[in-house]
Design an enzyme around this catalytic site. Sequence first.
Site, PDB file in Angstrom:
ATOM      1  CG  HIS A 108      -1.936   1.052   1.222  1.00 14.19           C
ATOM      2  ND1 HIS A 108      -1.979   2.048   2.165  1.00 14.19           N
ATOM      3  CD2 HIS A 108      -2.957   1.285   0.368  1.00 14.19           C
ATOM      4  CE1 HIS A 108      -3.001   2.852   1.884  1.00 14.19           C
ATOM      5  NE2 HIS A 108      -3.617   2.404   0.815  1.00 14.19           N
ATOM      6  CG  ASP A 127      -4.916  11.487  -5.224  1.00 10.70           C
ATOM      7  OD1 ASP A 127      -5.020  10.400  -5.817  1.00 10.70           O
ATOM      8  OD2 ASP A 127      -4.533  11.603  -4.043  1.00 10.70           O
ATOM      9  CG  MET A 128      -9.528  10.691  -9.771  1.00 12.18           C
ATOM     10  SD  MET A 128     -10.771  11.051 -10.999  1.00 12.18           S
ATOM     11  CE  MET A 128     -11.245   9.397 -11.484  1.00 12.18           C
ATOM     12  CB  ALA A 129     -10.764   6.008  -5.392  1.00 18.21           C
ATOM     13  CE  LYS A 140     -19.164   8.169 -20.741  1.00 18.40           C
ATOM     14  NZ  LYS A 140     -19.542   9.560 -20.939  1.00 18.40           N
ATOM     15  N   GLY A 181      -7.835  19.648  -6.484  1.00 17.85           N
ATOM     16  CA  GLY A 181      -6.733  19.767  -5.525  1.00 17.85           C
ATOM     17  C   GLY A 181      -6.789  21.027  -4.680  1.00 17.85           C
TER      18      GLY A 181
HETATM   19  N1  LIG Z   1      -2.958   3.671  -2.408  1.00 15.68           N
HETATM   20  C1  LIG Z   1      -4.142   3.125  -2.551  1.00 15.68           C
HETATM   21  O1  LIG Z   1      -4.274   1.917  -2.590  1.00 15.68           O
HETATM   22  C2  LIG Z   1      -5.376   4.002  -2.654  1.00 15.68           C
HETATM   23  C3  LIG Z   1      -6.600   3.433  -3.035  1.00 15.68           C
HETATM   24  C4  LIG Z   1      -7.707   4.261  -3.148  1.00 15.68           C
HETATM   25  C5  LIG Z   1      -7.606   5.624  -2.869  1.00 15.68           C
HETATM   26  N2  LIG Z   1      -6.400   6.131  -2.494  1.00 15.68           N
HETATM   27  C6  LIG Z   1      -6.255   7.547  -2.156  1.00 15.68           C
HETATM   28  O2  LIG Z   1      -7.414   7.985  -1.483  1.00 15.68           O
HETATM   29  C7  LIG Z   1      -7.474   9.390  -1.565  1.00 15.68           C
HETATM   30  C8  LIG Z   1      -8.902   9.853  -1.686  1.00 15.68           C
HETATM   31  O3  LIG Z   1      -9.458   9.507  -2.965  1.00 15.68           O
HETATM   32  P1  LIG Z   1     -10.974   9.910  -3.318  1.00 15.68           P
HETATM   33  O4  LIG Z   1     -11.313   9.390  -4.660  1.00 15.68           O
HETATM   34  O5  LIG Z   1     -11.852   9.522  -2.180  1.00 15.68           O
HETATM   35  O6  LIG Z   1     -10.858  11.513  -3.351  1.00 15.68           O
HETATM   36  P2  LIG Z   1     -12.024  12.587  -3.412  1.00 15.68           P
HETATM   37  O7  LIG Z   1     -13.273  11.980  -3.986  1.00 15.68           O
HETATM   38  O8  LIG Z   1     -12.113  13.257  -2.102  1.00 15.68           O
HETATM   39  O9  LIG Z   1     -11.433  13.642  -4.470  1.00 15.68           O
HETATM   40  C9  LIG Z   1     -11.177  13.261  -5.797  1.00 15.68           C
HETATM   41  C10 LIG Z   1     -10.653  14.460  -6.568  1.00 15.68           C
HETATM   42  O10 LIG Z   1     -11.710  15.384  -6.777  1.00 15.68           O
HETATM   43  C11 LIG Z   1     -11.289  16.687  -6.424  1.00 15.68           C
HETATM   44  N3  LIG Z   1     -12.433  17.424  -5.908  1.00 15.68           N
HETATM   45  C12 LIG Z   1     -13.232  17.070  -4.868  1.00 15.68           C
HETATM   46  N4  LIG Z   1     -14.184  18.000  -4.679  1.00 15.68           N
HETATM   47  C13 LIG Z   1     -13.979  18.966  -5.620  1.00 15.68           C
HETATM   48  C14 LIG Z   1     -14.639  20.180  -5.965  1.00 15.68           C
HETATM   49  N5  LIG Z   1     -15.693  20.618  -5.284  1.00 15.68           N
HETATM   50  N6  LIG Z   1     -14.161  20.905  -6.996  1.00 15.68           N
HETATM   51  C15 LIG Z   1     -13.072  20.477  -7.693  1.00 15.68           C
HETATM   52  N7  LIG Z   1     -12.412  19.338  -7.422  1.00 15.68           N
HETATM   53  C16 LIG Z   1     -12.870  18.586  -6.403  1.00 15.68           C
HETATM   54  C17 LIG Z   1     -10.233  16.506  -5.369  1.00 15.68           C
HETATM   55  O11 LIG Z   1      -9.352  17.624  -5.345  1.00 15.68           O
HETATM   56  C18 LIG Z   1      -9.545  15.249  -5.861  1.00 15.68           C
HETATM   57  O12 LIG Z   1      -8.548  15.571  -6.790  1.00 15.68           O
HETATM   58  C19 LIG Z   1      -6.547   9.780  -2.718  1.00 15.68           C
HETATM   59  O13 LIG Z   1      -5.387  10.367  -2.166  1.00 15.68           O
HETATM   60  C20 LIG Z   1      -6.170   8.438  -3.362  1.00 15.68           C
HETATM   61  O14 LIG Z   1      -4.870   8.415  -3.926  1.00 15.68           O
HETATM   62  C21 LIG Z   1      -5.290   5.363  -2.388  1.00 15.68           C
END
Ligand SMILES: NC(=O)c1ccc[n+]([C@@H]2O[C@H](COP(=O)([O-])OP(=O)(O)OC[C@H]3O[C@@H](n4cnc5c(N)ncnc54)[C@H](O)[C@@H]3O)[C@@H](O)[C@H]2O)c1
Length: 336
Positions: A119, A177-179, A227, A309
Amino acid sequence: MSTVTIAHQEAKELVVKKLTEAGLNKEHAEKVAEILVHADLRNVNSHGVLRTEHYVNRLNAGGINPNANIQFNKTGPVTGVVDGDDGFGHVIADVAMKQAIEMAKENGIGMVTAINSSHCGALSYFVQEAAEQNLIGIAMTHTDKIVVPFGGKEAFLGTNPIAYGVPAKTSKPFILDMATSNVALGKILQYKEEGKEIPPGWGVDENGETVTDPGKVVALQTFGGPKGYGLSMIVDIFSGLLAGAAFGPHITKMYGDLDKKRKLGHYFCAINPAFFTDADAFLENMDQMMDEIRQAPPAPGFSQVFVPGEIEQMNEERNLENGITIASTVYQFLKK
Ligand SMILES: NC(=O)c1ccc[n+]([C@@H]2O[C@H](COP(=O)([O-])OP(=O)(O)OC[C@H]3O[C@@H](n4cnc5c(N)ncnc54)[C@H](O)[C@@H]3O)[C@@H](O)[C@H]2O)c1
């Protein structure tokens, strides 16, 4: 949930102490702690110091090599493979992105896969490293199965995140940065605890049908239907298959099989804008694009349009000064 707010430096020290007590070498413990705290500073607490307990359990069970000998093998002018020797994903990913950055500086692009990893935390850390050096960064990692493929009823894919970092001249970088799952399982559990319904499209029950009762969720759904599903497969192809690692259901579980090495793969790319266009103009155009997007009129219910971000960057600025807020149970574990 009861929480405490502590200085980010204290959080980092506590994590280093916990990980080194569990046998991890100091240098690697420092890097892991830095990346966990990076996530908490941005209020991405799901990938912050709360993960320490799991890492300690995996170290204790033998599922991570505490003294990994991480090796970079250059395979071409702009390509290479990092063998992580079953160490911490955070450290392995950091080595891989740094190698991609060096190649991009010299040859315009650098692409590095990582194998025998684990991880690696929040991908934003690695793409930000590239953006801080005026390069575009891309990162992907696969994870163990919890997401149904579009039209399928059983989990096959991981939450498979993808991240992009793009520099600008005066603004902070664009960081997406998004899952590829619609939301993390943690968010669904939070709704369950609060007695709230979830919107359709977040998770499915044992029949593979999307549900609004968070208690019935057995697997997650991708964002954007087919998608997001396609993109999730792409992440598994780039970070899994291209790296020579396993895919989907064949990936060792994160929470479970604690004694097994996870053998995860990751993918990193750095792109040097100077090899494609006037680098300075590119940075200025990024500023202009982000400024104009921010000034776009907000829709009803929104205060303004944010750049990907930006919300996390504002959290970071505030938390650097005021401290990071974590669950009291996490703090108690770290202090113990
Ligand atoms: N290493 C691993 O195995 C693993 C697996 C899954 C997720 N993750 C990490 O989990 C973290 C969280 O992921 P997530 O998908 O839940 O993130 P999230 O849904 O909170 O955000 C996704 C993206 O959307 C953008 N965003 C959110 N709200 C916004 C808005 N109002 N306007 C504009 N942009 C907006 C954020 O800046 C981000 O770039 C990330 O750092 C990801 O790398 C890691």
